[in-house]
Design a protein around this motif. Structure first.
Motif, PDB file in Angstrom:
ATOM      1  N   PHE A   1      -2.515 -12.291  32.999  1.00 17.67           N
ATOM      2  CA  PHE A   1      -3.827 -11.853  33.494  1.00 17.67           C
ATOM      3  C   PHE A   1      -3.677 -10.575  34.319  1.00 17.67           C
ATOM      4  CE2 PHE A   1      -6.742 -11.770  37.150  1.00 17.67           C
ATOM      5  CZ  PHE A   1      -7.973 -11.726  36.515  1.00 17.67           C
ATOM      6  N   TYR A   2      -2.717 -10.561  35.237  1.00 18.63           N
ATOM      7  CA  TYR A   2      -2.542  -9.393  36.096  1.00 18.63           C
ATOM      8  C   TYR A   2      -1.854  -8.252  35.343  1.00 18.63           C
ATOM      9  CZ  TYR A   2      -4.229 -11.840  40.208  1.00 18.63           C
ATOM     10  OH  TYR A   2      -5.022 -12.489  41.115  1.00 18.63           O
ATOM     11  N   MET A   3      -1.032  -8.595  34.362  1.00 17.97           N
ATOM     12  CA  MET A   3      -0.390  -7.556  33.562  1.00 17.97           C
ATOM     13  C   MET A   3      -1.433  -6.741  32.793  1.00 17.97           C
ATOM     14  SD  MET A   3       2.495  -6.164  32.684  1.00 17.97           S
ATOM     15  CE  MET A   3       3.821  -7.361  32.919  1.00 17.97           C
ATOM     16  N   VAL A   4      -2.440  -7.417  32.263  1.00 23.29           N
ATOM     17  CA  VAL A   4      -3.509  -6.726  31.529  1.00 23.29           C
ATOM     18  C   VAL A   4      -4.212  -5.724  32.439  1.00 23.29           C
ATOM     19  CG1 VAL A   4      -5.779  -7.010  30.446  1.00 23.29           C
ATOM     20  CG2 VAL A   4      -3.902  -8.544  29.819  1.00 23.29           C
ATOM     21  N   HIS A   5      -4.550  -6.149  33.673  1.00 25.66           N
ATOM     22  CA  HIS A   5      -5.221  -5.241  34.612  1.00 25.66           C
ATOM     23  C   HIS A   5      -4.309  -4.076  35.001  1.00 25.66           C
ATOM     24  CE1 HIS A   5      -9.068  -7.104  35.262  1.00 25.66           C
ATOM     25  NE2 HIS A   5      -8.506  -8.284  35.416  1.00 25.66           N
ATOM     26  N   LYS A   6      -3.048  -4.384  35.234  1.00 26.43           N
ATOM     27  CA  LYS A   6      -2.094  -3.326  35.594  1.00 26.43           C
ATOM     28  C   LYS A   6      -2.009  -2.275  34.487  1.00 26.43           C
ATOM     29  CE  LYS A   6       2.842  -2.541  35.913  1.00 26.43           C
ATOM     30  NZ  LYS A   6       4.174  -3.135  35.751  1.00 26.43           N
ATOM     31  N   GLU A   7      -1.859  -2.728  33.243  1.00 20.18           N
ATOM     32  CA  GLU A   7      -1.751  -1.794  32.122  1.00 20.18           C
ATOM     33  C   GLU A   7      -3.056  -1.030  31.911  1.00 20.18           C
ATOM     34  OE1 GLU A   7       1.049  -0.999  30.664  1.00 20.18           O
ATOM     35  OE2 GLU A   7       1.977  -2.419  32.048  1.00 20.18           O
ATOM     36  N   ASN A   8      -4.183  -1.668  32.183  1.00 19.55           N
ATOM     37  CA  ASN A   8      -5.483  -0.999  32.057  1.00 19.55           C
ATOM     38  C   ASN A   8      -5.606   0.138  33.065  1.00 19.55           C
ATOM     39  OD1 ASN A   8      -8.112  -1.157  30.623  1.00 19.55           O
ATOM     40  ND2 ASN A   8      -8.910  -1.380  32.691  1.00 19.55           N
TER      41      ASN A   8
ATOM     42  N   LEU B   1      -1.247  -1.287  42.939  1.00 21.67           N
ATOM     43  CA  LEU B   1      -0.294  -1.434  41.838  1.00 21.67           C
ATOM     44  C   LEU B   1       1.005  -2.122  42.276  1.00 21.67           C
ATOM     45  CD1 LEU B   1      -0.087  -0.829  38.784  1.00 21.67           C
ATOM     46  CD2 LEU B   1       1.289   1.158  39.409  1.00 21.67           C
ATOM     47  N   PRO B   2       1.611  -1.764  43.417  1.00 21.91           N
ATOM     48  CA  PRO B   2       2.819  -2.492  43.844  1.00 21.91           C
ATOM     49  C   PRO B   2       2.543  -3.979  44.101  1.00 21.91           C
ATOM     50  CG  PRO B   2       2.603  -0.437  45.060  1.00 21.91           C
ATOM     51  CD  PRO B   2       1.321  -0.639  44.316  1.00 21.91           C
ATOM     52  N   ILE B   3       1.340  -4.296  44.597  1.00 20.36           N
ATOM     53  CA  ILE B   3       0.971  -5.701  44.803  1.00 20.36           C
ATOM     54  C   ILE B   3       0.907  -6.419  43.453  1.00 20.36           C
ATOM     55  CG2 ILE B   3      -0.862  -7.258  45.604  1.00 20.36           C
ATOM     56  CD1 ILE B   3       0.474  -5.925  47.932  1.00 20.36           C
ATOM     57  N   LEU B   4       0.323  -5.756  42.443  1.00 22.79           N
ATOM     58  CA  LEU B   4       0.256  -6.338  41.106  1.00 22.79           C
ATOM     59  C   LEU B   4       1.657  -6.573  40.537  1.00 22.79           C
ATOM     60  CD1 LEU B   4      -2.682  -4.324  39.479  1.00 22.79           C
ATOM     61  CD2 LEU B   4      -2.687  -6.745  40.062  1.00 22.79           C
ATOM     62  N   GLU B   5       2.527  -5.594  40.703  1.00 24.47           N
ATOM     63  CA  GLU B   5       3.888  -5.733  40.180  1.00 24.47           C
ATOM     64  C   GLU B   5       4.612  -6.904  40.835  1.00 24.47           C
ATOM     65  OE1 GLU B   5       5.327  -1.831  40.952  1.00 24.47           O
ATOM     66  OE2 GLU B   5       4.576  -0.994  39.059  1.00 24.47           O
ATOM     67  N   GLN B   6       4.421  -7.067  42.140  1.00 26.37           N
ATOM     68  CA  GLN B   6       5.092  -8.159  42.857  1.00 26.37           C
ATOM     69  C   GLN B   6       4.528  -9.524  42.470  1.00 26.37           C
ATOM     70  OE1 GLN B   6       4.815  -7.167  47.040  1.00 26.37           O
ATOM     71  NE2 GLN B   6       6.358  -5.559  46.894  1.00 26.37           N
ATOM     72  N   ILE B   7       3.203  -9.626  42.324  1.00 29.45           N
ATOM     73  CA  ILE B   7       2.618 -10.928  41.990  1.00 29.45           C
ATOM     74  C   ILE B   7       2.945 -11.309  40.542  1.00 29.45           C
ATOM     75  CG2 ILE B   7       0.310 -10.214  41.188  1.00 29.45           C
ATOM     76  CD1 ILE B   7      -0.834 -12.535  42.859  1.00 29.45           C
ATOM     77  N   ILE B   8       3.038 -10.332  39.651  1.00 30.11           N
ATOM     78  CA  ILE B   8       3.446 -10.597  38.266  1.00 30.11           C
ATOM     79  C   ILE B   8       4.870 -11.160  38.248  1.00 30.11           C
ATOM     80  CG2 ILE B   8       4.056  -9.492  36.071  1.00 30.11           C
ATOM     81  CD1 ILE B   8       1.679  -7.528  36.649  1.00 30.11           C
ATOM     82  N   MET B   9       5.754 -10.533  39.029  1.00 27.53           N
ATOM     83  CA  MET B   9       7.135 -10.998  39.099  1.00 27.53           C
ATOM     84  C   MET B   9       7.209 -12.415  39.670  1.00 27.53           C
ATOM     85  SD  MET B   9      10.340  -9.224  41.123  1.00 27.53           S
ATOM     86  CE  MET B   9       9.904  -7.619  40.449  1.00 27.53           C
ATOM     87  N   ALA B  10       6.420 -12.683  40.721  1.00 31.53           N
ATOM     88  CA  ALA B  10       6.443 -14.006  41.348  1.00 31.53           C
ATOM     89  C   ALA B  10       5.939 -15.077  40.388  1.00 31.53           C
ATOM     90  CB  ALA B  10       5.604 -13.986  42.621  1.00 31.53           C
ATOM     91  N   TYR B  11       4.859 -14.787  39.665  1.00 30.69           N
ATOM     92  CA  TYR B  11       4.330 -15.757  38.704  1.00 30.69           C
ATOM     93  C   TYR B  11       5.323 -16.001  37.567  1.00 30.69           C
ATOM     94  CZ  TYR B  11      -0.415 -16.567  40.462  1.00 30.69           C
ATOM     95  OH  TYR B  11      -1.496 -16.985  41.206  1.00 30.69           O
ATOM     96  N   LYS B  12       5.984 -14.947  37.105  1.00 27.22           N
ATOM     97  CA  LYS B  12       6.986 -15.112  36.050  1.00 27.22           C
ATOM     98  C   LYS B  12       8.131 -15.993  36.522  1.00 27.22           C
ATOM     99  CE  LYS B  12       6.270 -10.907  33.306  1.00 27.22           C
ATOM    100  NZ  LYS B  12       6.846  -9.594  32.924  1.00 27.22           N
ATOM    101  N   GLU B  13       8.574 -15.778  37.765  1.00 30.84           N
ATOM    102  CA  GLU B  13       9.655 -16.597  38.315  1.00 30.84           C
ATOM    103  C   GLU B  13       9.247 -18.066  38.412  1.00 30.84           C
ATOM    104  OE1 GLU B  13      12.731 -15.927  39.037  1.00 30.84           O
ATOM    105  OE2 GLU B  13      12.694 -13.764  38.678  1.00 30.84           O
ATOM    106  N   GLN B  14       7.959 -18.312  38.627  1.00 33.91           N
ATOM    107  CA  GLN B  14       7.459 -19.686  38.698  1.00 33.91           C
ATOM    108  C   GLN B  14       7.183 -20.277  37.311  1.00 33.91           C
ATOM    109  OE1 GLN B  14       4.010 -20.037  41.267  1.00 33.91           O
ATOM    110  NE2 GLN B  14       5.320 -20.624  42.991  1.00 33.91           N
ATOM    111  N   GLY B  15       7.215 -19.412  36.308  1.00 32.55           N
ATOM    112  CA  GLY B  15       6.951 -19.880  34.959  1.00 32.55           C
ATOM    113  C   GLY B  15       5.487 -19.919  34.586  1.00 32.55           C
ATOM    114  N   ASN B  16       4.635 -19.322  35.423  1.00 30.73           N
ATOM    115  CA  ASN B  16       3.195 -19.291  35.141  1.00 30.73           C
ATOM    116  C   ASN B  16       2.877 -18.012  34.357  1.00 30.73           C
ATOM    117  OD1 ASN B  16       0.388 -19.334  35.140  1.00 30.73           O
ATOM    118  ND2 ASN B  16       0.239 -20.069  37.244  1.00 30.73           N
ATOM    119  N   ILE B  17       3.162 -18.090  33.049  1.00 37.10           N
ATOM    120  CA  ILE B  17       3.034 -16.899  32.202  1.00 37.10           C
ATOM    121  C   ILE B  17       1.584 -16.469  32.028  1.00 37.10           C
ATOM    122  CG2 ILE B  17       3.557 -15.930  29.938  1.00 37.10           C
ATOM    123  CD1 ILE B  17       5.985 -16.549  31.762  1.00 37.10           C
ATOM    124  N   ASP B  18       0.640 -17.426  31.980  1.00 35.56           N
ATOM    125  CA  ASP B  18      -0.777 -17.080  31.796  1.00 35.56           C
ATOM    126  C   ASP B  18      -1.293 -16.234  32.949  1.00 35.56           C
ATOM    127  OD1 ASP B  18      -0.922 -18.381  29.397  1.00 35.56           O
ATOM    128  OD2 ASP B  18      -1.789 -20.222  30.217  1.00 35.56           O
TER     129      ASP B  18
END
Length: 658
Positions: free
Chosen positions: A322-329, A301-318
């Protein structure tokens, strides 16, 4: 074959790696002790054997352990301490720990860590003391986390008020205590100075230093505490060296997956702080892919949170979505089963799937089944039945040589540590596990090739080898249509009853005998599946129910000491649902799902969730609610790369939308 089969395997592995004894045992034990272990003449402490294997890059998880009652109680207590910590019951963890320390005393001379690091020590004392210091450090760290959680969200309070100052001092004190204990744990096998002066980094990169996973874990916990204290200087280089070391030397994929995730959590935090988002993403994608391959969610879960943040910072919302859905699941499933998802995010937790058997129970079960009296069994081994009676009830431990004599007389595999197979080659145990993995994913072509290699590599005169190899071939022949279901069923029964009878399971509320060894359990599951394919589903269910009662009766505190029992639960739940025994099916599914979530290995959990969906549908419960189970099952099957099941579940979701 020598007495301690695992020691011989360690020698072979070390020889193939071209490694000296000094390098392998440095800080763990003396070279002379390692000599005895490698000759198979030493009943070395199990934790030391695990550490030696891990330094060779191997996992001890596929081994079977026949433990003395003292060893079993030690491992059971450690499991209980860890579970209580992860599930938020610090008081229980401390209580069990105090009891553990009384039963596993460390000599006073070892409790001065600075002094003991320079003197020649009793190796078991060293390892026991290391564990004590680690747990004391974790206690302080958990108390610190509790204080932080208590004060979180109190931003409206005046920062400088007396309570805030007092809490701040208390948090700092807890971190200082944690730092002291974790440093002491590290000192048992490593030099603290070399940890931060660059020497350890050079040794790791130069293949001059080997580390067991618990040594890496101690370092990571210590660095985590230092980060909380604001002491990040020099940590990036050390963490990167540990990451490179694991990639290169941890040959076991499941072990590497979990520990790369642990290192990745700390590295990811640094990369995000430095705004190096691309590096963070590349590292975390690799970590996630490896963990998904084996259905691991420990520290994910911490890895998911970090990669979601990194992708958002890069502007790769899609990709972030993808990882947000798995995290919430994941969060939704844990919440549904009243578990904190944080319980599998602890740096000190690793998913363990070892098989533990207690020697006294094993002897008693096999002796009673075969109708042998205590007097008959001890003839020429012990002088009077009282000696054996004390062993069977757990009041005494058997001498190693006498234990092997008892096992031989009972016709049971007498090696103390083994896998499914009787072999001196550790690689063969890994080959067997690869077959198990391919079978689970229905990759039968790969199974055929590896089965051919397996048969050529082991002594087929040994019963356990025949059971596994010929059992696999029996399943392959049935799948290929070369034999009928009845023929396959007959062969599976013959192979199983070489060492274990179906009647051996609990029956009529009489607690019979023992849980099967892994090769026997494979055949047991094969028989149940074949019975169902032959239209004898009620008989299959009866056998599965009896096996689960046997398991519950044999394991003092219900733990996943025997991992293959999960297949029994998955099949039993589904088949009961098919027979409209809905309440029982749901109860088994709920218990199995919760155990797998806490365990941190979610392989096939989607099948249990899908069964729950079928149960809800039959009960005509809330439509929207039970469709949620189907969605959860689909996302978990996708996470575990189970393509066939995810396609089936995706189709079911579409059909239920119409």
């Amino acid at each position: 074959m020598k007495l301690e089969n695992i020691g011989i395997q360690i020698k072979i592995l070390r020889g193939k790696a071209g490694m000296s004894r000094k390098k392998l045992c440095d800080g763990l034990c003396s070279e002379s002790e390692l000599v005895f272990i490698e000759k198979g003449e030493s009943a070395a402490d199990l934790i030391l054997l695990v550490a030696l294997l891990e330094r060779l890059g191997k996992s001890a998880e596929q081994l079977t352990y026949i433990l003395t009652i003292k060893e079993y109680q030690r491992f059971a207590a450690r499991d209980e301490i860890e579970d209580a910590l992860r599930l938020g019951d610090l008081l229980k963890a401390e209580k069990v720990f105090e009891h553990y320390r009384k039963n596993n005393p460390v000599s006073e001379g070892k409790k001065n860590s600075e002094k003991s690091s320079k003197e020649k020590k009793n190796e078991s004392d060293k390892i026991l003391f290391m564990y004590e210091e680690k747990i004391l450090g974790i206690f302080a760290l958990e108390e610190y986390e509790d204080l932080c959680n208590k004060n979180r969200g109190d931003s409206e309070k005046v920062i400088q008020n007396q309570n805030s100052i007092k809490d701040g001092v208390l948090r700092s004190a807890k971190l200082e205590i944690a730092s002291k204990h974790l440093k002491n744990a590290i000192l048992q096998t490593l030099s603290y100075k070399e940890l931060f002066n660059g020497k350890l980094i050079r040794e790791l990169d130069g293949d001059e230093k080997l580390l067991a996973m618990f040594e890496i874990e101690n370092i990571l916990l210590f660095l985590y505490v230092q980060e909380k204290q604001g002491k990040w200087q020099g940590h990036l280089e050390l963490l990167m060296a540990l990451y490179r070391y694991l990639e290169k030397n941890a040959h076991d994929d499941e072990l590497r997956a979990q520990y790369l995730a642990k290192v990745g959590i700390l590295l990811g935090g640094l990369y995000l702080e430095k705004k190096e988002f691309s590096i963070c993403i590349k590292m975390h994608e690799k970590i996630l892919d490896l963990n998904r391959e084996y259905g691991m969610i420990v520290c994910i879960l911490p890895i998911l949170e970090q990669i979601i943040m990194a992708y958002k910072e890069q502007g790769n919302i899609d990709r972030a979505r993808f990882y947000m859905v798995h995290k919430e699941n994941f969060k939704a499933v844990f919440y549904e089963f009243h578990l904190r998802i944080n319980c599998v995010n602890k740096l000190y937790y690793t998913c363990k799937l070892r098989q533990y058997f207690v020697e006294g129970k094993l002897i008693s079960a096999e002796r009673r089944w075969k109708g042998i009296s205590q007097t008959e069994l001890i003839d020429g081994i012990y002088k009077n039945p009282e000696n054996l009676s004390r062993i069977e009830i757990g009041k005494a431990n058997a001498d190693r040589k006498k234990f092997y004599a008892l096992m031989e007389r009972l016709g049971v595999d007498k090696t103390r540590y083994n896998g499914n197979l009787f072999t001196d080659e550790y690689q063969i145990l890994e080959l067997d596990r690869n077959i198990e993995k391919h079978l689970a994913k229905k990759q039968y072509e790969e199974v055929g090739h590896e089965l051919y290699l397996l048969e050529k590599s082991v002594d087929m005169k040994e019963k356990c080898n025949q059971q596994l190899v010929l059992g696999l071939k029996n399943g392959e022949a049935f799948r290929d249509g070369k034999i009928t279901c009845k023929e396959a069923l007959k062969k599976a029964n013959e192979l199983l009853e070489m060492t274990y009878h179906l009647e051996n399971t609990e029956k009529d509320r009489m607690q019979y005998r023992r849980i099967p060894f892994r090769n026997e359990m494979y055949l047991f599951n094969q028989i149940c599946i074949l019975l169902r394919r032959d239209g004898r589903i009620e008989e299959a269910i009866e056998f599965l129910e009896r096996m689960m009662r046997t398991y519950d009766g044999a394991v003092e505190k219900r733990k996943y000491h025997f991992k293959d029992v999960s297949l029994c639960q998955i099949n039993l739940s589904k088949w009961m649902e098919m027979e409209n025994r809905l309440e029982e099916a749901e109860s088994i599914a709920n218990k199995a799902i919760r155990e797998k979530l806490v365990c941190g290995n979610i392989n096939f959990i989607h099948r249990l969730l899908a069964t729950k969906f079928d149960i809800f549908e039959k009960q005509n419960n809330n439509v929207l609610y039970y469709k949620g189970w189907l969605r959860w099952a689909y996302f978990l099957s996708e996470w575990c790369n189970d393509e066939k099941d995810s396609q089936i579940l995706q189709k079911a979701i579409k059909e239920n939308k119409e």
